[in-house]
Scaffold this active site. Structure first.
Site, PDB file in Angstrom:
ATOM      1  N   HIS A   1      11.885   7.398 -36.951  1.00  0.00           N
ATOM      2  CA  HIS A   1      13.058   6.715 -37.525  1.00  0.00           C
ATOM      3  C   HIS A   1      13.016   6.795 -39.057  1.00  0.00           C
ATOM      4  O   HIS A   1      14.035   7.033 -39.702  1.00  0.00           O
ATOM      5  CB  HIS A   1      13.075   5.220 -37.146  1.00  0.00           C
ATOM      6  CG  HIS A   1      13.175   4.932 -35.691  1.00  0.00           C
ATOM      7  ND1 HIS A   1      12.277   4.156 -35.023  1.00  0.00           N
ATOM      8  CD2 HIS A   1      14.098   5.314 -34.761  1.00  0.00           C
ATOM      9  CE1 HIS A   1      12.630   4.055 -33.755  1.00  0.00           C
ATOM     10  NE2 HIS A   1      13.717   4.751 -33.557  1.00  0.00           N
TER      11      HIS A   1
ATOM     12  N   LYS B   1      18.133  -4.211 -23.426  1.00  0.00           N
ATOM     13  CA  LYS B   1      16.686  -3.988 -23.472  1.00  0.00           C
ATOM     14  C   LYS B   1      15.970  -5.312 -23.671  1.00  0.00           C
ATOM     15  O   LYS B   1      16.528  -6.229 -24.277  1.00  0.00           O
ATOM     16  CB  LYS B   1      16.333  -3.055 -24.646  1.00  0.00           C
ATOM     17  CG  LYS B   1      16.803  -1.618 -24.464  1.00  0.00           C
ATOM     18  CD  LYS B   1      16.303  -0.699 -25.578  1.00  0.00           C
ATOM     19  CE  LYS B   1      16.725   0.746 -25.346  1.00  0.00           C
ATOM     20  NZ  LYS B   1      16.284   1.664 -26.424  1.00  0.00           N
TER      21      LYS B   1
ATOM     22  N   SER C   1       9.856   4.598 -29.368  1.00  0.00           N
ATOM     23  CA  SER C   1       9.229   3.280 -29.530  1.00  0.00           C
ATOM     24  C   SER C   1       8.448   2.904 -28.272  1.00  0.00           C
ATOM     25  O   SER C   1       7.362   2.324 -28.354  1.00  0.00           O
ATOM     26  CB  SER C   1      10.303   2.229 -29.822  1.00  0.00           C
ATOM     27  OG  SER C   1      11.003   2.583 -30.981  1.00  0.00           O
TER      28      SER C   1
HETATM   29  N1  COA Z   1      12.267   9.078 -33.943  1.00  0.00           N
HETATM   30  C1  COA Z   1      11.597   8.466 -32.988  1.00  0.00           C
HETATM   31  N2  COA Z   1      12.179   7.838 -31.949  1.00  0.00           N
HETATM   32  C2  COA Z   1      13.516   7.835 -31.915  1.00  0.00           C
HETATM   33  C3  COA Z   1      14.289   8.476 -32.884  1.00  0.00           C
HETATM   34  C4  COA Z   1      13.615   9.113 -33.932  1.00  0.00           C
HETATM   35  N3  COA Z   1      14.262   9.742 -34.908  1.00  0.00           N
HETATM   36  N4  COA Z   1      15.576   8.315 -32.568  1.00  0.00           N
HETATM   37  C5  COA Z   1      15.611   7.609 -31.438  1.00  0.00           C
HETATM   38  N5  COA Z   1      14.362   7.324 -31.042  1.00  0.00           N
HETATM   39  C6  COA Z   1      13.955   6.589 -29.821  1.00  0.00           C
HETATM   40  C7  COA Z   1      13.932   5.115 -30.038  1.00  0.00           C
HETATM   41  O1  COA Z   1      12.665   4.680 -30.468  1.00  0.00           O
HETATM   42  C8  COA Z   1      14.277   4.590 -28.658  1.00  0.00           C
HETATM   43  O2  COA Z   1      13.110   4.560 -27.881  1.00  0.00           O
HETATM   44  P1  COA Z   1      12.941   3.527 -26.692  1.00  0.00           P
HETATM   45  O3  COA Z   1      14.034   3.805 -25.709  1.00  0.00           O
HETATM   46  O4  COA Z   1      11.610   3.871 -26.215  1.00  0.00           O
HETATM   47  O5  COA Z   1      13.041   2.161 -27.291  1.00  0.00           O
HETATM   48  C9  COA Z   1      15.193   5.654 -28.053  1.00  0.00           C
HETATM   49  O6  COA Z   1      14.939   6.819 -28.818  1.00  0.00           O
HETATM   50  C10 COA Z   1      16.653   5.292 -28.145  1.00  0.00           C
HETATM   51  O7  COA Z   1      16.869   4.905 -29.433  1.00  0.00           O
HETATM   52  P2  COA Z   1      17.911   4.170 -30.321  1.00  0.00           P
HETATM   53  O8  COA Z   1      18.310   5.150 -31.356  1.00  0.00           O
HETATM   54  O9  COA Z   1      17.332   2.912 -30.790  1.00  0.00           O
HETATM   55  O10 COA Z   1      19.105   3.994 -29.406  1.00  0.00           O
HETATM   56  P3  COA Z   1      19.520   2.864 -28.473  1.00  0.00           P
HETATM   57  O11 COA Z   1      19.954   3.572 -27.252  1.00  0.00           O
HETATM   58  O12 COA Z   1      18.531   1.806 -28.332  1.00  0.00           O
HETATM   59  O13 COA Z   1      20.730   2.251 -29.286  1.00  0.00           O
HETATM   60  C11 COA Z   1      22.922   2.331 -30.331  1.00  0.00           C
HETATM   61  C12 COA Z   1      21.794   3.073 -29.686  1.00  0.00           C
HETATM   62  C13 COA Z   1      22.481   1.104 -31.072  1.00  0.00           C
HETATM   63  C14 COA Z   1      23.527   3.285 -31.343  1.00  0.00           C
HETATM   64  C15 COA Z   1      23.970   2.036 -29.234  1.00  0.00           C
HETATM   65  O14 COA Z   1      23.361   1.402 -28.139  1.00  0.00           O
HETATM   66  C16 COA Z   1      25.104   1.176 -29.735  1.00  0.00           C
HETATM   67  O15 COA Z   1      25.879   1.599 -30.550  1.00  0.00           O
HETATM   68  N6  COA Z   1      25.201  -0.054 -29.245  1.00  0.00           N
HETATM   69  C17 COA Z   1      26.194  -1.023 -29.693  1.00  0.00           C
HETATM   70  C18 COA Z   1      27.270  -1.231 -28.639  1.00  0.00           C
HETATM   71  C19 COA Z   1      28.316  -0.167 -28.763  1.00  0.00           C
HETATM   72  O16 COA Z   1      28.889   0.069 -29.789  1.00  0.00           O
HETATM   73  N7  COA Z   1      28.584   0.497 -27.627  1.00  0.00           N
HETATM   74  C20 COA Z   1      29.565   1.515 -27.527  1.00  0.00           C
HETATM   75  C21 COA Z   1      28.907   2.855 -27.710  1.00  0.00           C
HETATM   76  S1  COA Z   1      30.084   4.137 -27.445  1.00  0.00           S
END
Ligand code: COA
Length: 159
Positions: free
Chosen positions: A17, A41, A128
């Site tokens: 990240h 989550k 993560s």
């Molecule tokens: N390096 C290391 N790990 C990474 C990474 C990077 N560059 N990018 C992503 N990851 C990992 C994260 O650690 C996470 O791991 P985990 O599943 O083991 O916890 C996984 O990839 C997913 O990561 P994250 O980027 O945190 O995405 P998310 O799916 O948790 O959240 C949001 C994504 C916040 C953008 C999305 O859920 C959101 O927009 N939610 C708000 C509600 C909304 O607007 N919904 C409509 C969407 S169309």
């Protein structure tokens, strides 16, 4: 001013990240790291803990701000007057989900664009969950997260 939101759950923040945050901070005038209060989550860290850990990790990046948000990402981006969303792509498996999310967001808010940065190869396998799993078995995680984050994770698993 070019302002971007880099959203995620960040439970906890990893070097993967931080790589995306640092590179975004060189592209945009201001980057807001948006920590989602993710109801889908069950996080290891509270939002406050995650915010504090990221703030400490980005201290050397003056144009990076850390905030938390609940609800739709696009509403948060609009409330911050951000014209861009940043997402990291680690592997092709990320692509389908990211594309769907980006296209949905684009329909809701056509004025906001999503920029993808490919995660540096050395972090492309990282997540993560992987870091937490390694720590839960007492494995070394110092290569994956900053020292202060590693200490907090180890502390959680000691309890
Ligand atoms: N390096 C290391 N790990 C990474 C990474 C990077 N560059 N990018 C992503 N990851 C990992 C994260 O650690 C996470 O791991 P985990 O599943 O083991 O916890 C996984 O990839 C997913 O990561 P994250 O980027 O945190 O995405 P998310 O799916 O948790 O959240 C949001 C994504 C916040 C953008 C999305 O859920 C959101 O927009 N939610 C708000 C509600 C909304 O607007 N919904 C409509 C969407 S169309």
């Amino acid at each position: 001013m070019k302002r971007a939101v880099y959203p995620g759950t960040f439970d906890p923040v990893t070097f993967g990240h931080l790589d995306i945050i640092e590179r975004s901070s060189r592209i945009f005038d201001e980057v807001i790291v948006g920590i989602l209060v993710n109801h889908a989550k069950v996080p290891l860290f509270t939002v406050e803990e995650r915010l504090e850990m990221i703030e400490r990790a980005v201290r050397q990046m003056p144009n990076v701000k850390v905030m938390s948000f609940d609800g739709l990402l696009i509403d948060f981006a609009k409330s911050q007057d951000a014209g861009f969303l940043v997402r990291g792509l680690r592997a092709v498996t990320d692509f389908e989900y990211e594309l769907q999310m980006t296209q949905t967001n684009k329909v809701i808010a056509p004025e906001i664009d999503t920029i993808f940065l490919t995660t540096s190869l050395k972090y492309s396998y990282l997540s993560s969950s992987t870091v937490k799993e390694l720590a839960s078995f007492g494995s070394d995680i110092d290569r994956f997260v900053p020292a202060h984050v590693a200490d907090r994770i180890k502390e959680k698993y000691r309890k």
